[in-house]
Design an enzyme around this catalytic site. Structure first.
Site, PDB file in Angstrom:
ATOM      1  N   TRP A  99      -8.827   3.269  21.504  1.00  0.00           N
ATOM      2  CA  TRP A  99      -8.549   2.401  20.364  1.00  0.00           C
ATOM      3  C   TRP A  99      -8.785   0.928  20.701  1.00  0.00           C
ATOM      4  O   TRP A  99      -8.105   0.040  20.181  1.00  0.00           O
ATOM      5  CB  TRP A  99      -7.121   2.628  19.842  1.00  0.00           C
ATOM      6  CG  TRP A  99      -6.878   4.053  19.452  1.00  0.00           C
ATOM      7  CD1 TRP A  99      -6.328   5.032  20.221  1.00  0.00           C
ATOM      8  CD2 TRP A  99      -7.215   4.658  18.201  1.00  0.00           C
ATOM      9  NE1 TRP A  99      -6.289   6.222  19.541  1.00  0.00           N
ATOM     10  CE2 TRP A  99      -6.828   6.039  18.286  1.00  0.00           C
ATOM     11  CE3 TRP A  99      -7.800   4.199  17.017  1.00  0.00           C
ATOM     12  CZ2 TRP A  99      -7.024   6.928  17.240  1.00  0.00           C
ATOM     13  CZ3 TRP A  99      -7.983   5.091  15.975  1.00  0.00           C
ATOM     14  CH2 TRP A  99      -7.595   6.439  16.092  1.00  0.00           C
ATOM     15  N   LYS A 134     -11.103   5.332  13.621  1.00  0.00           N
ATOM     16  CA  LYS A 134     -11.050   4.427  12.472  1.00  0.00           C
ATOM     17  C   LYS A 134     -12.133   3.382  12.662  1.00  0.00           C
ATOM     18  O   LYS A 134     -12.882   3.414  13.649  1.00  0.00           O
ATOM     19  CB  LYS A 134      -9.680   3.744  12.371  1.00  0.00           C
ATOM     20  CG  LYS A 134      -8.514   4.653  12.011  1.00  0.00           C
ATOM     21  CD  LYS A 134      -7.231   3.834  11.805  1.00  0.00           C
ATOM     22  CE  LYS A 134      -6.055   4.701  11.429  1.00  0.00           C
ATOM     23  NZ  LYS A 134      -4.828   3.896  11.166  1.00  0.00           N
ATOM     24  N   ASP A 350     -11.461  14.353 -14.127  1.00  0.00           N
ATOM     25  CA  ASP A 350     -10.186  13.776 -14.561  1.00  0.00           C
ATOM     26  C   ASP A 350     -10.405  12.409 -15.201  1.00  0.00           C
ATOM     27  O   ASP A 350     -11.279  11.639 -14.794  1.00  0.00           O
ATOM     28  CB  ASP A 350      -9.258  13.627 -13.353  1.00  0.00           C
ATOM     29  CG  ASP A 350      -7.967  12.931 -13.714  1.00  0.00           C
ATOM     30  OD1 ASP A 350      -7.166  13.519 -14.455  1.00  0.00           O
ATOM     31  OD2 ASP A 350      -7.773  11.780 -13.271  1.00  0.00           O
ATOM     32  N   GLU A 404     -12.055  15.706 -19.195  1.00  0.00           N
ATOM     33  CA  GLU A 404     -10.733  15.443 -19.749  1.00  0.00           C
ATOM     34  C   GLU A 404     -10.845  14.209 -20.651  1.00  0.00           C
ATOM     35  O   GLU A 404     -10.729  13.080 -20.198  1.00  0.00           O
ATOM     36  CB  GLU A 404      -9.702  15.200 -18.642  1.00  0.00           C
ATOM     37  CG  GLU A 404      -8.295  15.093 -19.208  1.00  0.00           C
ATOM     38  CD  GLU A 404      -7.313  14.382 -18.295  1.00  0.00           C
ATOM     39  OE1 GLU A 404      -6.099  14.626 -18.432  1.00  0.00           O
ATOM     40  OE2 GLU A 404      -7.736  13.560 -17.463  1.00  0.00           O
TER      41      GLU A 404
END
Length: 682
Positions: A99, A134, A350, A404
């Site tokens: 990291w 990350k 959605d 939707e």
């Protein structure tokens, strides 16, 4: 790259062109035909641009293969790329480099893309299957550790609760066995079972993909449903969001298992002849910066609109900038990824209403056609949706696409060539709202059958709808399921099969009738929500601070539906018989229902669909002897489904073995109160 213009291109007047099919079918659209043609022209121009530079729309939708962490065999290593034009610097960090935020800087390339390459010769023993990573993004405001937008898997640390990307590269790829699955043959008309994997166990915990595949899919198949619609698959940091505050669009939620586990679920469904739809959320995204896309490069408008326009006023979330080509490509690649990597058979999009309009449908009644074509319409979103339906239908044959949308935008569910947007179905959102309103405010004896029939039958000609009496929206805490509205406190006290409580008998009878009316008259597809088919007694409430982080209401009590001594079992029996009947008779594939008799005095509706005759007596007490009504075809008829059958908690007041014969195009029946009968030609 600057945002593309939201203005529609000008189409030269061509008086010799025949009217668009959409306009031919609806003359009220004639004044708006120029807008429909400009939408078509804009789409064609965008497709031409894509094909010029990328070869095809399908090839364009491969951004996920270029951004993020991808192994490149030709270079012999992992390339990590990121689109972050506003960033000052990026560094790849992870357990492979302890990291260290300075060890692996990315180099800035063209068009705001950054890259770092990690050769296998140096990193094969450090960057391996399961490695966590990350990206550290430095902006004018400082540096932050972020999750890569195109990550394929995110996992949460149990101690810190922080999410990290995880490299997922198992030695043995998943062995699909669904090559023989024929989507068109499996789903002649969609009978949809909406489900949430995590709440599908009876125990108070998070269920898994494999448990759902092994334990729930057989139930769905036995119930006659041919399609399962999965919620909350796209990774979301807050479990209680029901999966609608998505953070990582390319990651299947790790809380339910591994990618192979989800593939096992879909492969198993295909083996049972069941199609699988993904409830995809491209209408908005979580605003969290630590887990999501918000302000990724410090510019404030990388994936989302800048300022207030980038915030949904009611959902506390971020809104995509559909006019930005990079965002279009990101979302289109997301569609291809789920179809290709996981073999999904389509999508339920959605929040389409929110996408279609700058006002997101809030506070607008949609009373006239101007509402669909005025300044409030987001033409960038329409272009994106046209690209999305074009890609999905082109990439997977017979792909099912459901919108939707509560606004009723004309052409949403018609082919683009006709002037439409390209969806296959829209949700009939007015039907469940009508049922709940009726149960809350109108005594049974005053039910307006004219309004009821209008609600069930009122849909745009040629645009298919998914009818449903209730979905997850009606099951959430703060609302009630139909069973809960009907039984009220009796759902805990009077559910023994032999309990003669009249209020429970009324509730049981209406629960069956409401579902049959909705399925048989409400649309061209049908949907139910997990557990509601047997009248699940509890709402859905996910673990949260307000309930002590309890899983008690985030589960399904299958044992209630399985117990033959309970009314839940009787409701489940009826649902199974109803769905099997509809599938066998292809009711939903037939044209709209034809009303034969509307008897307000006796509270009776009689209608035909798909060669079947439906007789529904909603009177609170009056059973009708020698009740006569006209039918289109003479001959002999028999009852193929009676809600009064004892197996369904009824009283066996009708002789289902009797053969009825027409006289002068009329049938004469005994129709008990609060009973629905379905007759077929004998």
């Amino acid at each position: 790259m600057a945002n593309s213009t939201p203005l529609l291109p000008t189409v030269p007047k061509q008086p010799d062109l025949p009217p668009l099919a959409l306009v031919e079918n609806d003359e009220w659209l004639a004044p708006f035909e120029p807008i429909l043609r400009r939408r078509q022209a804009r789409l064609q121009a965008r497709l031409a641009e894509i094909e010029k530079y990328h070869g095809s729309l399908a090839q364009y939708a491969t951004l996920h293969q270029q951004l993020g962490l991808n192994h490149d065999p030709s270079r012999g290593g992992y390339a990590y790329r990121e689109w972050a034009p506003g960033a000052e610097a990026l560094f790849l960090i992870g357990d492979f480099n302890n990291w260290d935020r300075q060890a692996h800087p990315l180099k800035r390339l063209e068009f705001g893309v950054w890259e770092v390459f990690l050769p296998d010769a140096e990193y094969s023993d450090r960057l391996t299957h399961g490695s966590r990573y990350k990206v550290h993004v430095v902006t004018a405001a400082g540096g932050k550790d972020r999750l890569p937008p195109a990550l394929r898997r995110a996992v949460q640390d149990e101690a810190t609760k922080d999410f990290a990307a995880q490299l997922w590269a198992p030695e043995t790829p998943f062995a699909w066995t669904d090559q023989g699955f024929d989507l068109k043959a499996a789903v002649p008309e969609p009978l949809i079972y909406e489900a949430h994997v995590g709440m599908a166990t009876e125990e108070g915990r998070v269920g898994t993909y494999r448990e759902f595949a092994d334990n729930i899919l057989p139930r769905i198949a036995a119930g006659g449903y041919n399609t399962v619609q999965l919620m909350a698959i796209m990774e979301h940091p807050y479990y209680g969001s029901f999966g609608y505050h998505v953070a990582n669009l390319f990651a299947a939620s790790s809380r339910f298992g591994t990618p192979e586990d989800l593939k096992y679920l879909i492969n198993t469904a295909h083996g049972l002849g069941i199609a699988v739809l993904l409830d995809i959320v491209h209408s908005h995204a979580v605003k969290n910066e630590a887990e999501g896309l918000a302000n990724f490069d410090g510019s404030g408008n990388l994936y989302f609109h800048r300022g207030d326009r980038g915030n949904h006023p009611g959902w506390d979330s971020k809104l995509f900038d559909y006019g930005r080509p990079e965002v279009q490509r990101f979302l289109l690649s997301n569609l291809r990824y789920w179809l290709e990597e996981y073999h999904f058979d389509g999508f339920r999009f959605d929040g389409v209403t929110s996408m279609l309009y700058h006002h997101h449908g809030e506070g607008v009644a949609f009373m006239g056609y101007d509402n669909y074509f005025g300044a409030g319409t987001d033409e960038d979103a329409i272009l994106y949706l046209q690209l999305a339906t074009t890609l999905a239908h082109g990439f997977k044959e017979n792909c099912l696409l459901i919108a939707e949308d509560m606004s009723g935008m004309p052409g949403l569910c018609r082919p683009i060539a006709e002037g439409g947007v390209g969806f296959d179905y829209r949700l009939a959102m007015g039907i469940p709202d009508f049922w709940i309103k009726l149960l809350k405010h109108t005594p049974d004896e005053f039910w307006p059958l004219g309004d009821l029939w209008h609600t069930l039958s009122n849909r745009r000609a040629g645009e298919k709808t998914v009818a449903y009496a209730e979905s997850h929206d009606q099951a959430l805490v703060g609302d009630k399921t139909l069973a809960h509205w009907l039984f009220d406190a009796g759902i805990y006290a009077h559910m023994q099969a032999l309990d003669p409580d009249p209020a429970a008998a009324r509730a049981l009878a209406l629960h069956k009738i409401i579902r049959l009316l909705t399925l048989s008259a409400g649309g061209e597809a049908y949907l139910t929500f997990i557990g509601n088919e047997f009248g699940h007694p509890e709402w859905v409430d996910f673990p949260r601070e307000g309930n002590g982080w309890s899983y008690h209401f985030a589960r399904r009590q299958w044992s209630l539906g399985d117990n033959p001594d309970l009314k839940f079992h009787q409701m489940g029996n009826f649902d199974k018989a109803m769905v099997h009947m509809a599938g066998a008779q292809h009711v939903l594939a037939a044209g709209p229902a034809t009303l034969l008799k509307h008897d307000e005095e006796n509270k009776v509706l009689v209608y035909e669909r798909g060669g079947l005759v439906f007789v529904v007596n909603l009177h609170i007490e009056k059973s009708l002897t020698d009740y006569r009504f006209w039918v289109t075809e003479e001959g002999k008829y028999r009852v193929v489904l009676s809600s009064d059958n004892q197996l369904f908690g009824g009283f066996d007041r009708t002789d289902e073995a009797f053969v009825y014969e027409t006289f002068e195009h009329q049938l004469s029946l005994y129709v008990p109160s609060r009973v629905a009968l379905v007759l077929a030609r004998a």
